[in-house]
Design a protein around this motif. Structure first.
Motif, PDB file in Angstrom:
ATOM      1  N   ASP A 305      83.374  11.393   4.507  1.00 30.07           N
ATOM      2  CA  ASP A 305      83.286  10.680   3.234  1.00 30.07           C
ATOM      3  C   ASP A 305      82.334  11.345   2.248  1.00 30.07           C
ATOM      4  O   ASP A 305      82.035  10.760   1.203  1.00 30.07           O
ATOM      5  CB  ASP A 305      82.833   9.234   3.480  1.00 30.07           C
ATOM      6  CG  ASP A 305      83.848   8.457   4.310  1.00 30.07           C
ATOM      7  OD1 ASP A 305      85.052   8.742   4.175  1.00 30.07           O
ATOM      8  OD2 ASP A 305      83.442   7.571   5.089  1.00 30.07           O
ATOM      9  N   ARG A 343      81.721   5.083  -8.854  1.00 35.56           N
ATOM     10  CA  ARG A 343      82.572   4.927  -7.683  1.00 35.56           C
ATOM     11  C   ARG A 343      81.753   5.021  -6.389  1.00 35.56           C
ATOM     12  O   ARG A 343      81.989   4.263  -5.442  1.00 35.56           O
ATOM     13  CB  ARG A 343      83.665   5.996  -7.687  1.00 35.56           C
ATOM     14  CG  ARG A 343      84.713   5.811  -6.601  1.00 35.56           C
ATOM     15  CD  ARG A 343      85.851   6.789  -6.764  1.00 35.56           C
ATOM     16  NE  ARG A 343      85.398   8.160  -6.557  1.00 35.56           N
ATOM     17  CZ  ARG A 343      86.216   9.227  -6.592  1.00 35.56           C
ATOM     18  NH1 ARG A 343      87.498   9.047  -6.853  1.00 35.56           N
ATOM     19  NH2 ARG A 343      85.731  10.432  -6.405  1.00 35.56           N
ATOM     20  N   GLN A 344      80.778   5.927  -6.371  1.00 34.13           N
ATOM     21  CA  GLN A 344      79.923   6.023  -5.196  1.00 34.13           C
ATOM     22  C   GLN A 344      79.076   4.765  -5.023  1.00 34.13           C
ATOM     23  O   GLN A 344      78.852   4.301  -3.888  1.00 34.13           O
ATOM     24  CB  GLN A 344      79.013   7.251  -5.322  1.00 34.13           C
ATOM     25  CG  GLN A 344      78.202   7.569  -4.089  1.00 34.13           C
ATOM     26  CD  GLN A 344      79.038   8.169  -2.970  1.00 34.13           C
ATOM     27  OE1 GLN A 344      80.264   8.247  -3.065  1.00 34.13           O
ATOM     28  NE2 GLN A 344      78.382   8.603  -1.906  1.00 34.13           N
ATOM     29  N   THR A 346      79.950   1.722  -5.989  1.00 37.45           N
ATOM     30  CA  THR A 346      80.842   0.676  -5.487  1.00 37.45           C
ATOM     31  C   THR A 346      81.120   0.859  -4.006  1.00 37.45           C
ATOM     32  O   THR A 346      81.113  -0.107  -3.221  1.00 37.45           O
ATOM     33  CB  THR A 346      82.154   0.691  -6.278  1.00 37.45           C
ATOM     34  OG1 THR A 346      81.871   0.507  -7.668  1.00 37.45           O
ATOM     35  CG2 THR A 346      83.084  -0.412  -5.814  1.00 37.45           C
ATOM     36  N   GLU A 347      81.358   2.091  -3.597  1.00 36.25           N
ATOM     37  CA  GLU A 347      81.591   2.373  -2.177  1.00 36.25           C
ATOM     38  C   GLU A 347      80.361   2.028  -1.349  1.00 36.25           C
ATOM     39  O   GLU A 347      80.479   1.483  -0.240  1.00 36.25           O
ATOM     40  CB  GLU A 347      81.942   3.853  -2.003  1.00 36.25           C
ATOM     41  CG  GLU A 347      82.227   4.266  -0.568  1.00 36.25           C
ATOM     42  CD  GLU A 347      83.480   3.616  -0.014  1.00 36.25           C
ATOM     43  OE1 GLU A 347      83.580   3.520   1.229  1.00 36.25           O
ATOM     44  OE2 GLU A 347      84.354   3.215  -0.810  1.00 36.25           O
ATOM     45  N   ARG A 348      79.193   2.311  -1.896  1.00 38.90           N
ATOM     46  CA  ARG A 348      77.968   1.978  -1.181  1.00 38.90           C
ATOM     47  C   ARG A 348      77.802   0.468  -1.052  1.00 38.90           C
ATOM     48  O   ARG A 348      77.337  -0.026  -0.014  1.00 38.90           O
ATOM     49  CB  ARG A 348      76.767   2.587  -1.911  1.00 38.90           C
ATOM     50  CG  ARG A 348      75.423   2.280  -1.266  1.00 38.90           C
ATOM     51  CD  ARG A 348      75.396   2.690   0.182  1.00 38.90           C
ATOM     52  NE  ARG A 348      74.189   2.252   0.862  1.00 38.90           N
ATOM     53  CZ  ARG A 348      74.066   2.130   2.167  1.00 38.90           C
ATOM     54  NH1 ARG A 348      75.097   2.399   2.954  1.00 38.90           N
ATOM     55  NH2 ARG A 348      72.945   1.727   2.706  1.00 38.90           N
ATOM     56  N   HIS A 350      80.225  -1.707  -0.823  1.00 41.50           N
ATOM     57  CA  HIS A 350      81.148  -2.126   0.229  1.00 41.50           C
ATOM     58  C   HIS A 350      80.601  -1.775   1.614  1.00 41.50           C
ATOM     59  O   HIS A 350      80.695  -2.579   2.556  1.00 41.50           O
ATOM     60  CB  HIS A 350      82.505  -1.466   0.021  1.00 41.50           C
ATOM     61  CG  HIS A 350      83.206  -1.945  -1.216  1.00 41.50           C
ATOM     62  ND1 HIS A 350      84.273  -1.266  -1.775  1.00 41.50           N
ATOM     63  CD2 HIS A 350      82.995  -3.029  -2.017  1.00 41.50           C
ATOM     64  CE1 HIS A 350      84.693  -1.917  -2.852  1.00 41.50           C
ATOM     65  NE2 HIS A 350      83.922  -2.982  -3.015  1.00 41.50           N
ATOM     66  N   GLN A 351      80.023  -0.584   1.736  1.00 43.58           N
ATOM     67  CA  GLN A 351      79.443  -0.189   3.018  1.00 43.58           C
ATOM     68  C   GLN A 351      78.279  -1.092   3.398  1.00 43.58           C
ATOM     69  O   GLN A 351      78.147  -1.480   4.563  1.00 43.58           O
ATOM     70  CB  GLN A 351      78.972   1.267   2.947  1.00 43.58           C
ATOM     71  CG  GLN A 351      80.092   2.283   2.852  1.00 43.58           C
ATOM     72  CD  GLN A 351      79.569   3.702   2.724  1.00 43.58           C
ATOM     73  OE1 GLN A 351      78.353   3.924   2.676  1.00 43.58           O
ATOM     74  NE2 GLN A 351      80.458   4.668   2.654  1.00 43.58           N
TER      75      GLN A 351
END
Length: 601
Positions: A305, A343-344, A346-348, A350-351
């Motif tokens: 990722d 985007r990173q 948002t991904e963080r 979610h993680q």
């Protein structure tokens, strides 16, 4: 730089404050665009906390220049002098135009102050070679300037002038910083941290080797309505071979795969590659795609990722901040830097939500896992050796077993203690250190032992009278009075039908009475008349029983010595000579003694 270089923000630096040498032809000025100067309220760098609050800058007075022997005077620096020294200390090397943008002063004022600082020996400059025209002046701190800026004397090697490759690369890194601070807010980005070169390098140990990622700058960017996202900047001026770039990319994948960023950054940093052309950026991304590991969702490595993006605008970094010019090996469409960071983020998020849910699930499951891990004979033995108290460890196993029908309620009442014990035991089981148990563990286990003992004693006393007076019931009461802890399975046997002492001994001793009578009669026949008169028949019987008959210490059941095995065949207690075991009348007070001990707890 080719020709007569125009500064990256649109103005020339060829003659500001430099003066003309004798006999030198005046340089014809080129009409250029008005330089871009950001608003006064825009902070373009971090606070220069590295500078002393009050310093004196030495300068070469006119008397010294004319050959006088008078001592040099000192001069209190202005706020602009301090700002210039601070920026040069942070960025190591800057052009005049970059200092104009960073200090937000006019070109003439900055040039004048730089010349004054140069006269005092605090800064130095060089104008590198250009194929056409003239390059701008490049400024850096001298050892005296670094000492004035940091308050520490620099090493001797720091006085060496930078080479041309260092000049171009350092200026490009500083241009990226200026673009982020000047154009970032309008593009929806804010820069909260900037560490260049060695300050941003990170080392770690992997597979017996010391590994390193060495970005040109480590930054922290925040998009609108997002969270801080770290990023590694790589500045490439087409002076590095693709093979070396592949090695740098492989180091970043190793960094992500080993999860070195945990504990250092809030998320895995982005890798942002600024280079000179689209072809070079594409070649780099192709190498990244070949290096990227693949795997199924539940087994793929962490580096799968890792986000690596490339941009071909190292000469104009402001475009890289504002326009959609960033490509990744997974996105065919270009993205803006703000979109990458958002985007990173948002991904963080979610993680983090998944990690919190997983952590909550683990916290709910951990005490039950702890209870299950202690419910085994092997754990009981090893834990007893670690704690040095077999009884309290036995209490933990028995308590888990005793509350098996309603284990959830008992685990919930003792959640914290179970988790603490389990974590400590898991560490001890792996490392085997000579470590003391957690604070309060022995006291908690002692309390658990008392609860287990009391519960078992109450269950024994609540059993039917026929079962209590049977050998098995008496054995349980004797063991409880000695302080033993009885598990659930053993207590469960108390509810079944049990035979009396006479029934059990009738099977064991059905031929023993006849053998004893014949043996005693034969022994008395061999005695003299006086010995027979002095020795009663009961004494001869008792002496024979002491030699050939054993009795259980717990239940009192007798057995022939020749038939002795590991222990009592009824309760598995220890067998001892019959004369050392109290009679049935003495065992009858077990219930009263047990009730008294329960009342005293």
């Amino acid at each position: 730089m080719t020709g007569r270089r125009v500064a990256s923000h649109g103005h020339s630096e060829d003659s500001a404050g430099a003066g003309l040498r004798i006999g030198q032809e005046p340089i014809r000025k080129v009409q250029t665009a008005k330089p871009y100067i950001p608003p006064r309220e825009l902070a373009l760098t971090r606070t220069p906390d590295c500078l002393p609050s009050s310093i004196h800058i030495p300068y070469r007075s006119s008397s010294l220049r004319s050959g006088s022997r008078s001592s040099p005077s000192t001069h209190s620096p202005s706020s602009l002098d301090l700002s210039i020294l601070s920026h040069l200390h942070v960025h190591r090397l800057l052009t005049t135009s970059q200092l104009v943008l960073l200090t937000q002063r006019s070109d003439r004022t900055v040039t004048y102050r730089l010349d004054r600082l140069r006269q005092r020996g605090l800064v130095d400059r060089v104008r590198p070679y250009a194929d056409a025209g003239s390059a701008p002046h490049h400024w850096w701190l001298t050892p005296a300037g670094r000492e004035a800026a940091t308050g520490a004397r620099p090493p001797r090697s720091s006085a060496v002038k930078p080479n041309p490759f260092f000049l171009a690369h350092t200026v490009a890194v500083a241009d990226a910083y200026i673009a982020l601070t000047a154009e970032g807010p309008s593009a929806g980005l804010s820069l909260s941290d900037w560490r260049r070169d060695e300050e941003g390098w990170e080392d770690w140990q992997s597979q017996g080797r010391i590994r390193r990622v060495a970005p040109d700058a480590t930054v922290t960017l925040t998009a609108s309505d997002g969270e801080p996202i770290p990023a590694f900047f790589e500045i490439d001026l087409a002076t590095m071979a693709q093979a070396r770039l592949r090695r740098k990319a492989a180091a970043y994948f190793r960094y992500a795969d080993d999860e070195v960023w945990r504990g250092r950054h809030p998320a895995c940093p982005l890798v942002l590659f600024l280079t000179t052309s689209s072809e070079r950026a594409s070649t780099f991304l192709e190498s990244v795609h070949k290096l990227r590991p693949t795997g199924r969702q539940w087994s793929k490595p962490a580096s799968a990722d890792l986000v690596v993006a490339a941009c071909a605008h190292v000469r104009s970094p402001a475009i890289g901040v504002t326009d959609p010019v960033w490509f990744t090996d997974a996105d065919p469409e270009p993205l803006t830097l703000a979109a990458l960071v958002g985007r990173q983020a948002t991904e963080r998020q979610h993680q983090r939500a998944a990690e919190e849910a997983r952590q909550t699930e683990d916290e709910q499951r951990e005490p039950f896992e702890a209870a299950s891990s202690f419910d085994s004979w092997a754990s009981e033995v090893d834990l007893a050796n670690a704690l040095g108290d077999k009884r309290v460890v036995r209490a933990l196993k028995v308590a888990v077993d005793q509350h098996r029908p309603n284990r959830a309620a008992w685990v919930e009442r003792n959640r914290q203690q179970l988790v603490v014990m389990h974590r400590w035991w898991r560490q001890v089981a792996h490392t085997r250190p000579r470590d003391v148990p957690p604070q309060g563990a022995i006291a908690w286990l002692t309390r658990v032992a008392d609860e287990v003992w009391t519960e078992a004693a109450k269950r024994v006393l609540a059993a039917p009278e026929a079962n209590r007076t049977a050998p098995w019931g008496m054995a349980l009461m004797a063991r409880l009075l000695r302080g033993d802890l009885i598990d659930n399975w053993t207590l469960g046997r108390l509810s079944g039908p049990h035979r009396s002492h006479e029934d059990i001994e009738g099977e064991h001793l059905q031929r023993y009475d006849d053998q004893r009578a014949r043996a005693v009669e034969s022994q008395r026949i061999r005695m003299s008349f006086l010995q027979r008169r002095r020795t009663r028949y009961e004494e001869s019987i008792r002496a024979f029983d002491s030699e050939h008959l054993l009795a259980c210490r717990d239940c009192g059941v007798r057995n022939v010595k020749s038939d002795r095995r590991e222990g009592c065949q009824v309760c598995h207690g220890d067998m001892e000579p019959v004369h050392a075991i109290p009679g049935q009348a003495e065992v009858g007070d077990l219930e009263d003694r047990l009730r008294t001990r329960i009342a005293n707890r």
